[in-house]
Design a protein around this motif. Sequence first.
Motif, mmCIF file in Angstrom:
data_model
loop_
_atom_site.group_PDB
_atom_site.id
_atom_site.type_symbol
_atom_site.label_atom_id
_atom_site.label_comp_id
_atom_site.label_asym_id
_atom_site.label_seq_id
_atom_site.Cartn_x
_atom_site.Cartn_y
_atom_site.Cartn_z
ATOM 1 N N MET A 103 0.848 -1.188 0.000
ATOM 2 C CA MET A 103 0.000 0.000 0.000
ATOM 3 C C MET A 103 0.880 1.233 0.000
ATOM 4 N N ILE A 104 0.570 2.146 -0.891
ATOM 5 C CA ILE A 104 1.324 3.393 -0.972
ATOM 6 C C ILE A 104 0.396 4.519 -0.550
ATOM 7 N N VAL A 105 0.792 5.227 0.488
ATOM 8 C CA VAL A 105 -0.009 6.321 1.016
ATOM 9 C C VAL A 105 0.382 7.587 0.263
ATOM 10 N N ALA A 106 -0.577 8.113 -0.508
ATOM 11 C CA ALA A 106 -0.314 9.259 -1.373
ATOM 12 C C ALA A 106 0.092 10.495 -0.571
ATOM 13 N N ASP A 107 -0.597 10.764 0.514
ATOM 14 C CA ASP A 107 -0.357 11.951 1.322
ATOM 15 C C ASP A 107 -0.457 11.539 2.788
ATOM 16 N N PRO A 108 0.648 11.043 3.369
ATOM 17 C CA PRO A 108 0.588 10.549 4.750
ATOM 18 C C PRO A 108 -0.020 11.584 5.699
ATOM 19 N N GLN A 109 -0.899 11.106 6.583
ATOM 20 C CA GLN A 109 -1.563 11.972 7.540
ATOM 21 C C GLN A 109 -1.105 11.580 8.942
ATOM 22 N N ALA A 110 -1.049 12.565 9.822
ATOM 23 C CA ALA A 110 -0.504 12.354 11.160
ATOM 24 C C ALA A 110 -1.203 11.213 11.900
ATOM 25 N N ALA A 111 -2.533 11.145 11.832
ATOM 26 C CA ALA A 111 -3.270 10.114 12.579
ATOM 27 C C ALA A 111 -2.916 8.713 12.082
ATOM 28 N N GLY A 112 -2.839 8.533 10.767
ATOM 29 C CA GLY A 112 -2.494 7.219 10.218
ATOM 30 C C GLY A 112 -1.054 6.840 10.510
ATOM 31 N N THR A 113 -0.157 7.816 10.417
ATOM 32 C CA THR A 113 1.251 7.553 10.715
ATOM 33 C C THR A 113 1.414 7.203 12.185
ATOM 34 N N ALA A 114 0.758 7.945 13.068
ATOM 35 C CA ALA A 114 0.841 7.649 14.503
ATOM 36 C C ALA A 114 0.282 6.258 14.802
ATOM 37 N N ALA A 115 -0.823 5.900 14.154
ATOM 38 C CA ALA A 115 -1.407 4.572 14.366
ATOM 39 C C ALA A 115 -0.462 3.483 13.879
ATOM 40 N N MET A 116 0.172 3.710 12.708
ATOM 41 C CA MET A 116 1.100 2.705 12.197
ATOM 42 C C MET A 116 2.305 2.564 13.123
ATOM 43 N N LEU A 117 2.852 3.681 13.576
ATOM 44 C CA LEU A 117 3.997 3.603 14.482
ATOM 45 C C LEU A 117 3.598 2.966 15.810
ATOM 46 N N GLY A 118 2.378 3.240 16.275
ATOM 47 C CA GLY A 118 1.880 2.588 17.483
ATOM 48 C C GLY A 118 1.740 1.086 17.289
ATOM 49 N N ALA A 119 1.250 0.678 16.125
ATOM 50 C CA ALA A 119 1.114 -0.746 15.818
ATOM 51 C C ALA A 119 2.486 -1.412 15.729
ATOM 52 N N VAL A 120 3.446 -0.741 15.110
ATOM 53 C CA VAL A 120 4.813 -1.278 15.030
ATOM 54 C C VAL A 120 5.398 -1.399 16.434
ATOM 55 N N ALA A 121 5.163 -0.400 17.286
ATOM 56 C CA ALA A 121 5.657 -0.460 18.664
ATOM 57 C C ALA A 121 5.075 -1.667 19.397
ATOM 58 N N GLN A 122 3.774 -1.945 19.190
ATOM 59 C CA GLN A 122 3.159 -3.117 19.811
ATOM 60 C C GLN A 122 3.790 -4.398 19.289
ATOM 61 N N GLU A 123 4.058 -4.438 17.987
ATOM 62 C CA GLU A 123 4.692 -5.627 17.401
ATOM 63 C C GLU A 123 6.112 -5.807 17.948
ATOM 64 N N LEU A 124 6.868 -4.716 18.067
ATOM 65 C CA LEU A 124 8.222 -4.797 18.626
ATOM 66 C C LEU A 124 8.183 -5.317 20.055
ATOM 67 N N ASP A 125 7.207 -4.854 20.814
ATOM 68 C CA ASP A 125 7.073 -5.270 22.202
ATOM 69 C C ASP A 125 6.782 -6.763 22.310
ATOM 70 N N ARG A 126 6.071 -7.311 21.334
ATOM 71 C CA ARG A 126 5.703 -8.730 21.337
ATOM 72 C C ARG A 126 6.726 -9.619 20.628
ATOM 73 N N SER A 127 7.728 -9.006 20.010
ATOM 74 C CA SER A 127 8.699 -9.771 19.229
ATOM 75 C C SER A 127 9.473 -10.743 20.120
ATOM 76 N N PRO A 128 9.572 -12.014 19.697
ATOM 77 C CA PRO A 128 10.280 -12.994 20.514
ATOM 78 C C PRO A 128 11.803 -12.916 20.364
ATOM 79 N N ARG A 129 12.288 -12.118 19.458
ATOM 80 C CA ARG A 129 13.727 -12.034 19.209
ATOM 81 C C ARG A 129 14.187 -10.580 19.290
ATOM 82 N N GLU A 130 15.489 -10.420 19.362
ATOM 83 C CA GLU A 130 16.052 -9.068 19.315
ATOM 84 C C GLU A 130 15.689 -8.437 17.985
ATOM 85 N N HIS A 131 15.546 -7.155 18.000
ATOM 86 C CA HIS A 131 15.215 -6.455 16.769
ATOM 87 C C HIS A 131 16.126 -5.244 16.628
ATOM 88 N N SER A 132 16.102 -4.678 15.467
ATOM 89 C CA SER A 132 16.914 -3.508 15.173
ATOM 90 C C SER A 132 15.995 -2.308 15.033
#
Length: 185
Positions: A103-132
């Motif tokens: 998916m390519i976001v034509a004009d990134p918006q703050a709410a969607g970007t914040a939600a995506m970064l929040g989702a990535v943070a949740q995934e990082l927190d649940r990651s069973p291995r070290e991450h970069s």
Amino acid sequence: MADEHPSAPPLPALPPAPSEEVQRIDSPEQYAALAHPLRQRLLFVLGLQSATISQLAAQLDAKKGNVAHHLKVLREAGLVHVAETRQVRGGTEQYYRRSARRMIVADPQAAGTAAMLGAVAQELDRSPREHSLVLRHLRLGPEKARQLAELLTRLVDEAEEDGEDQPVHGVLVTVYQQSPPEERA
């Protein structure tokens, strides 16, 4: 028993859409749909495999009613579709899939970007291995910044995957210009 949560309204009868390679995100409904971390996490999972509401709820440690609601929002925005249905115990099980691999976001918006970064943070927190996780600020002219963004995108796009029996790794790449400090009076 159907996979739908009893309190969730039925999904509108939309025709299943074929999965596309790339989908451009450019409508207000799509931007609104991207503005929630659970919807972002659903898109992460559904980009890799089809899944039912029950499977998604278990995988994301979420309530089926919440998953059903957020899938409805994503479906109405055209970001997911019913890829398959199966009759089970007198009900119909629906398997959802993301509408496009990328998916390519034509004009990134703050709410969607914040939600995506929040989702990535949740995934990082649940990651069973070290991450970069690397954040570096570079002084670059517009042309060098464009070249760096293209190079990183190409690296991710061209990365060769191992077999389906291997673990999934998320890759988030962004090149952005930092806003200049405000002028002091």
